[in-house]
Design a protein around this motif. Sequence first.
Motif, PDB file in Angstrom:
ATOM      1  N   LYS A   1       6.951   9.435  -5.803  1.00 22.60           N
ATOM      2  CA  LYS A   1       7.500   8.604  -4.724  1.00 22.60           C
ATOM      3  C   LYS A   1       6.620   7.389  -4.466  1.00 22.60           C
ATOM      4  CE  LYS A   1       8.773  10.017  -0.771  1.00 22.60           C
ATOM      5  NZ  LYS A   1       8.739  10.724   0.530  1.00 22.60           N
ATOM      6  N   ALA A   2       5.307   7.615  -4.447  1.00 26.52           N
ATOM      7  CA  ALA A   2       4.390   6.500  -4.199  1.00 26.52           C
ATOM      8  C   ALA A   2       4.426   5.490  -5.337  1.00 26.52           C
ATOM      9  CB  ALA A   2       2.966   7.033  -4.007  1.00 26.52           C
ATOM     10  N   LEU A   3       4.475   5.964  -6.565  1.00 31.08           N
ATOM     11  CA  LEU A   3       4.454   5.067  -7.719  1.00 31.08           C
ATOM     12  C   LEU A   3       5.759   4.289  -7.858  1.00 31.08           C
ATOM     13  CD1 LEU A   3       2.679   7.345 -10.348  1.00 31.08           C
ATOM     14  CD2 LEU A   3       1.720   5.380  -9.144  1.00 31.08           C
ATOM     15  N   LEU A   4       6.857   4.834  -7.343  1.00 34.53           N
ATOM     16  CA  LEU A   4       8.135   4.123  -7.423  1.00 34.53           C
ATOM     17  C   LEU A   4       8.096   2.784  -6.699  1.00 34.53           C
ATOM     18  CD1 LEU A   4      10.729   7.026  -6.903  1.00 34.53           C
ATOM     19  CD2 LEU A   4      10.221   5.809  -9.023  1.00 34.53           C
ATOM     20  N   ARG A   5       7.223   2.665  -5.728  1.00 37.28           N
ATOM     21  CA  ARG A   5       7.126   1.423  -4.963  1.00 37.28           C
ATOM     22  C   ARG A   5       6.294   0.357  -5.685  1.00 37.28           C
ATOM     23  NH1 ARG A   5       8.949   2.058   0.189  1.00 37.28           N
ATOM     24  NH2 ARG A   5       9.170   4.183   0.979  1.00 37.28           N
ATOM     25  N   GLU A   6       5.718   0.726  -6.836  1.00 36.92           N
ATOM     26  CA  GLU A   6       4.881  -0.186  -7.616  1.00 36.92           C
ATOM     27  C   GLU A   6       3.826  -0.835  -6.732  1.00 36.92           C
ATOM     28  OE1 GLU A   6       7.672  -2.799  -9.437  1.00 36.92           O
ATOM     29  OE2 GLU A   6       8.533  -1.240 -10.725  1.00 36.92           O
ATOM     30  N   PRO A   7       2.985  -0.025  -6.086  1.00 38.44           N
ATOM     31  CA  PRO A   7       2.027  -0.567  -5.109  1.00 38.44           C
ATOM     32  C   PRO A   7       0.888  -1.325  -5.777  1.00 38.44           C
ATOM     33  CG  PRO A   7       1.588   1.751  -5.501  1.00 38.44           C
ATOM     34  CD  PRO A   7       2.844   1.427  -6.262  1.00 38.44           C
ATOM     35  N   ARG A   8       0.276  -2.232  -5.019  1.00 39.37           N
ATOM     36  CA  ARG A   8      -0.925  -2.890  -5.526  1.00 39.37           C
ATOM     37  C   ARG A   8      -2.192  -2.162  -5.080  1.00 39.37           C
ATOM     38  NH1 ARG A   8      -1.587  -8.578  -2.228  1.00 39.37           N
ATOM     39  NH2 ARG A   8      -0.936  -7.878  -0.155  1.00 39.37           N
ATOM     40  N   LEU A   9      -2.077  -1.276  -4.080  1.00 42.54           N
ATOM     41  CA  LEU A   9      -3.165  -0.386  -3.683  1.00 42.54           C
ATOM     42  C   LEU A   9      -2.576   0.995  -3.443  1.00 42.54           C
ATOM     43  CD1 LEU A   9      -6.122   0.186  -2.820  1.00 42.54           C
ATOM     44  CD2 LEU A   9      -5.454  -0.460  -0.499  1.00 42.54           C
ATOM     45  N   LEU A  10      -3.072   1.986  -4.182  1.00 42.17           N
ATOM     46  CA  LEU A  10      -2.601   3.360  -4.040  1.00 42.17           C
ATOM     47  C   LEU A  10      -3.720   4.186  -3.411  1.00 42.17           C
ATOM     48  CD1 LEU A  10      -0.432   5.537  -4.653  1.00 42.17           C
ATOM     49  CD2 LEU A  10      -1.547   5.867  -6.874  1.00 42.17           C
TER      50      LEU A  10
ATOM     51  N   ILE B   1       0.852  -1.190   0.000  1.00 42.21           N
ATOM     52  CA  ILE B   1       0.000   0.000   0.000  1.00 42.21           C
ATOM     53  C   ILE B   1       0.888   1.240   0.000  1.00 42.21           C
ATOM     54  CG2 ILE B   1      -1.712   1.330   1.292  1.00 42.21           C
ATOM     55  CD1 ILE B   1      -2.793  -1.256   2.396  1.00 42.21           C
ATOM     56  N   ALA B   2       0.625   2.149  -0.922  1.00 36.72           N
ATOM     57  CA  ALA B   2       1.352   3.422  -0.971  1.00 36.72           C
ATOM     58  C   ALA B   2       0.352   4.540  -0.720  1.00 36.72           C
ATOM     59  CB  ALA B   2       2.040   3.614  -2.316  1.00 36.72           C
ATOM     60  N   MET B   3       0.763   5.520   0.094  1.00 34.67           N
ATOM     61  CA  MET B   3      -0.105   6.631   0.469  1.00 34.67           C
ATOM     62  C   MET B   3       0.459   7.943  -0.047  1.00 34.67           C
ATOM     63  SD  MET B   3      -2.837   6.179   2.558  1.00 34.67           S
ATOM     64  CE  MET B   3      -2.795   7.776   3.360  1.00 34.67           C
ATOM     65  N   VAL B   4      -0.426   8.801  -0.509  1.00 35.21           N
ATOM     66  CA  VAL B   4      -0.072  10.193  -0.784  1.00 35.21           C
ATOM     67  C   VAL B   4      -1.000  11.047   0.074  1.00 35.21           C
ATOM     68  CG1 VAL B   4       0.064  12.038  -2.480  1.00 35.21           C
ATOM     69  CG2 VAL B   4       0.691   9.711  -3.132  1.00 35.21           C
ATOM     70  N   HIS B   5      -0.432  11.645   1.121  1.00 33.78           N
ATOM     71  CA  HIS B   5      -1.223  12.403   2.080  1.00 33.78           C
ATOM     72  C   HIS B   5      -1.460  13.832   1.582  1.00 33.78           C
ATOM     73  CE1 HIS B   5      -0.940   9.317   5.224  1.00 33.78           C
ATOM     74  NE2 HIS B   5       0.329   9.174   4.868  1.00 33.78           N
ATOM     75  N   GLN B   6      -2.430  14.505   2.218  1.00 37.33           N
ATOM     76  CA  GLN B   6      -2.668  15.913   1.922  1.00 37.33           C
ATOM     77  C   GLN B   6      -1.421  16.735   2.201  1.00 37.33           C
ATOM     78  OE1 GLN B   6      -6.200  18.021   3.263  1.00 37.33           O
ATOM     79  NE2 GLN B   6      -7.151  16.077   3.798  1.00 37.33           N
TER      80      GLN B   6
END
Length: 558
Positions: free
Chosen positions: A147-156, A84-89
């Motif tokens: 940064k979040a996409l670099l981790r190749e997440p299965r849930l963004l 899981i990758a998070m992009v916070h406010q």
Amino acid sequence: MTTSAPALEITGLTKSFGTMRALDGVDLLVRSGTVHCVLGENGAGKSTLCHVVGGSLVPDGGSLRLYGAPYAPRRPADALAAGIAMVHQHFSLVPTLTVGENMRLLRLRDLPGRVARVREEYGLALDLDARVADLPVGVRQRVEIVKALLREPRLLVLDEPTGVLGPAETDALLETCRRIAGSGRAVVLVTHKLGEVARAGDEATVLRAGRVSGGGPLSGLPPERLVPLMIGRPAGSLDAGLAGTIGLASEGEPPEPGTPGAPPGTPGRAEERTAHGPAGPTGSGRAAPDRTAVALRLRDVGVRRADGTSALDGVSLDVGFGEIVGIAGVEGNGQSELMALLGGSAAPGTGRVELDGRDLTGAGPRERSRAGLGVVPEDRLHEGCVPQLRVSDNLFLGRLDRFRRYGVFLDRRAMGRAADEVLTGHGIRADGPGALMSSLSGGNQQKVVLARELALDPLVCLAAAQPTRGLDIGAVGAVHARIRAAAAAGTGVLVVSSELSELLALCDRIVVAYRGKLLGPVDPAEPDARDRIGALMLGADASGSDGRNTARAAGAAR
């Protein structure tokens, strides 16, 4: 990557902060291969839900399952390990480091290759050598997303990701969401913009006061049905300008006051205003502002960035008493530097800044506030408030003397009572005046900052950057009403916004920031105003020619 199990399944989730119940028995099902939108007013529990999924908050009750397996994160590292990758406010970047150095903190294998793949697949290019502190807020958001996409997440999970992005960047991000879902993975998109929901979403869940008020496939939930689930009143109660701002209405010109669809009691544009001067309005109506009475004046202002490039190049602008002037444009064309200049955190290399005829060019933030210049910065968390202090402290920053006892001690009770009145009057949701500013949702933090600046006495001019960024539908309408009321009382208002519909609904004049200059002005009442502003964003001059001339935004424009 396809699976029959839901990407995320939440059952009976609860979370409280003191006496405030942020989440109350929330159920949520996110299917693999979909973009699931989470909607709701500020303080409805959206960000709390994201923090629980991302592992930075532990719920009081309920259960989570990730791709069919039990999921109970106790810290953000658990979420990352689960894919899981998070992009916070609010950004997590280290401002003193470069973009590349922030990326290297991830300690990922083949980092250059991953950056190249994200750039190629999603069109998200970055200057890896740029220092984060020198980047516009929209570019910083792009760094967070990469940064979040670099981790190749299965849930963004994206918490209000487009609030600081321009139209082109927003389009790119929504396309990115669709591509991720198309690969079989899943996206949770938290947004208050219904246009984005319609363009990118498959399903939606609506939260109100910490509970699920509705949801389902978006094929059966048009915006007109989502609005009442969010705010508890029908979509028809919204005025056309506000509806356009949140993406509910078409992109046409909002109606003039007095015509169908205009909000009742809304002041008109310049030709319907009362002439104002420093003492305020001279009548109850609203006719053209007095063009000879200037609240804020910029003359030949020049500002250079840290890398030596020109951010503002000979900018001149007048904002009259009782006038609302808008600045449109793609972020990165000098708007951030202009607001830093007005707030006193940056000094011009050339030129002059005047407030009601008083030279404030070399004045600091405190002196500017006391002179009557209210500034709402675009980065509310890092520039507009002190997150570690109480809400009451933030509301009265610079005005604590009114609560002093014996010239030394603070009367906390009196402060709390005064803060309570502000919280109620501005619809700010917090666990009381003593709550830490950091505990508020982003939208409620924005309300606190705006309330503080509107309370300046005197308030000669209000300069607000992205004043409705991250706000829910009801809050956007309330902010618009307060801006109009400030202008009606004689205050000059300068609004910087990436929301063109917002500027067309609010302003008497609109200028366009383009490569450090201000082009225009454009009268929002003109039938072709939107097209002319679009041309100016590409560098055309006010007459739509080749962009060699800058705006006569002051002087001749008056």
